[in-house]
Design an enzyme around this catalytic site. Structure first.
Site, mmCIF file in Angstrom:
data_model
loop_
_atom_site.group_PDB
_atom_site.id
_atom_site.type_symbol
_atom_site.label_atom_id
_atom_site.label_comp_id
_atom_site.label_asym_id
_atom_site.label_seq_id
_atom_site.Cartn_x
_atom_site.Cartn_y
_atom_site.Cartn_z
ATOM 1 N N ASP A 85 -18.777 10.107 -2.401
ATOM 2 C CA ASP A 85 -19.585 10.965 -1.815
ATOM 3 C C ASP A 85 -20.293 10.836 0.031
ATOM 4 O O ASP A 85 -21.410 11.142 0.357
ATOM 5 C CB ASP A 85 -21.268 9.129 -2.170
ATOM 6 C CG ASP A 85 -21.116 9.318 -3.531
ATOM 7 O OD1 ASP A 85 -20.473 9.741 -4.494
ATOM 8 O OD2 ASP A 85 -21.227 7.781 -4.262
ATOM 9 N N LYS B 212 2.264 1.019 9.071
ATOM 10 C CA LYS B 212 2.217 2.321 9.763
ATOM 11 C C LYS B 212 1.392 1.666 10.728
ATOM 12 O O LYS B 212 0.535 2.255 10.985
ATOM 13 C CB LYS B 212 2.564 3.557 9.496
ATOM 14 C CG LYS B 212 3.429 3.638 8.241
ATOM 15 C CD LYS B 212 2.395 4.216 7.050
ATOM 16 C CE LYS B 212 3.071 4.438 5.563
ATOM 17 N NZ LYS B 212 4.548 4.433 5.448
#
Length: 400
Positions: free
Chosen positions: A153, A320
């Site tokens: 959205d 990461k």
């Protein structure tokens, strides 16, 4: 004998073709890649570290979408989790929500034409990114879209290490429990994530949609200072070097694959020489052939220089992240390896908010408790098989 000569000649021609293809393809990629980095943005952040928790929340947010859902993934598997994901997207499309789904062609090779047909028939706009194409077949087969990005959205964004498949929710015994870092983001910066998705969609989906105001609602600022850095074609190397050079006291690197480039490795050693403490977290268990062996020559030198290397032993470590002192935390899709540095499309988020950095540090401290210090004795113990695998890994490290 003639046959053997012909065979050797054919192999030589293939090797030459692969080398020329890769060199010319990379040269073209370097010209086309453009550097992008946002200014400082402000948003709200949540972090997820366990797949079952993340996907429960993620699927709930998808089900609540009312206007549009834009999704980019490297891997979506044809398994129970992947099928649940597709079912949600199909239901939203049939409700009238605009759904666009972009998947990496090789990363999501399990997604067969019959599945694509079902998705499109349900009203989903679907495309594969980074298809293998002429004239550089070999090079294009190596350049992957490794970004994992969702915009709901125009107000909610997700970014991080999770793909969609059973291993990410502890469905693969060898790799369980799966450890990853995933961000949920709200606030003004979602407009940039939306724009990045639409750039990839324009390239691979064939539609330029940047002029649609509905995709870019006016959004409030949040409290967390951050910026985004999408990269490809070698741009990530410069970014990582800059982060290492920023460090005054400490650098922490969490990565499933530690295969740095020569300039990055030199900067890490220089950081040690100026007294910066370096801590690295890598998995104890490997998920791909040769990736551990490719890291050993770097880890030996760093340990000798005084760095501390930990192997995560409570499942598989796929997070990461980079922490620089107390001033910056990097979380994103990029691994600390040459494939992410030079071949993949990636997107990372640099976070400058002290409170959120402390939240991430608390997560990492828990991961360190589940890790074991790697020693020089373990890395130098005579092992002919490991030595052979290290040599092979060194020769092909850019492709690992």
């Amino acid at each position: 004998m003639k046959f053997l000569l012909y065979l050797c000649g054919l192999l030589l021609l293939i090797i030459i073709w692969l080398g020329v293809d890769f060199h010319l393809g990379r040269k073209k990629h370097l010209v086309l890649g453009s550097k992008v980095e946002t200014g400082i943005l402000h948003g709200h952040f949540e972090i997820f570290t366990h797949g079952k928790d993340f996907f429960k929340h993620y699927f709930q947010e998808l089900r609540q979408a009312t206007v549009h859902v834009h999704v980019l993934y490297y891997i979506v598997r044809d398994d129970d989790l992947g099928r649940e994901f597709f079912t949600i997207l199909k239901e939203k499309a049939q409700e009238g929500v605009e759904v666009r789904l972009l998947l990496d062609r090789l990363g999501s090779m399990e997604i067969k034409p019959c599945i694509v047909k079902e998705l499109r028939e349900a009203g989903i706009h679907f495309a594969f990114s980074n298809r293998i194409k002429l004239p550089y077949l070999f090079y294009s087969s190596q350049v992957r879209n490794h970004r994992k990005l969702t915009i709901i959205d125009g107000k909610i964004g997700f970014l991080g290490g999770f793909n969609i498949g059973k291993e990410y929710i502890d469905g693969e015994p060898k790799l369980s429990p799966w450890r990853d870092y995933q961000l949920k983001i709200t606030g003004e910066s979602i407009n940039f994530l939306q724009s990045e998705f639409l750039l990839d969609w324009h390239e691979y989906g064939g539609e330029n949609l940047h002029n649609r105001p509905a995709y870019f609602p006016k959004l409030p600022k949040g409290g967390v200072r951050h910026q985004f850095t999408p990269t490809e074609a070698g741009q990530l190397e410069e970014n990582f070097i800059r982060l290492i050079q920023m460090a005054e006291r400490a650098i922490l690197i969490g990565t499933p694959y530690f295969i740095p480039s020569a300039p990055i490795f030199a900067e890490l050693l220089e950081a040690r020489r100026r007294g910066v403490a370096i801590t690295i977290i890598v998995p104890f268990t490997a998920d791909h052939f040769l990736v551990q062996e490719a890291s050993y020559r770097y880890l030996r030198t760093l340990i000798q220089a005084g760095a501390r290397v930990y192997q995560y032993k409570n499942g598989f470590y796929h997070a990461k992240t980079i922490l620089v002192d107390d001033k910056l935390c990097d979380i994103g899709t990029a691994n600390f390896d040459m494939r992410s540095l030079f071949l993949n499309k990636e997107i990372n988020c640099y976070i400058y908010d002290p409170d959120f950095i402390e939240r991430v540090r608390a997560v990492i401290n828990r991961d360190l408790l589940d890790s074991e210090l790697l020693t020089m004795a373990a890395l130098t113990k005579p092992n002919l098989l490991r030595a052979a695998k290290e040599r092979l890994a060194g020769a092909i490290s850019i492709f690992l």
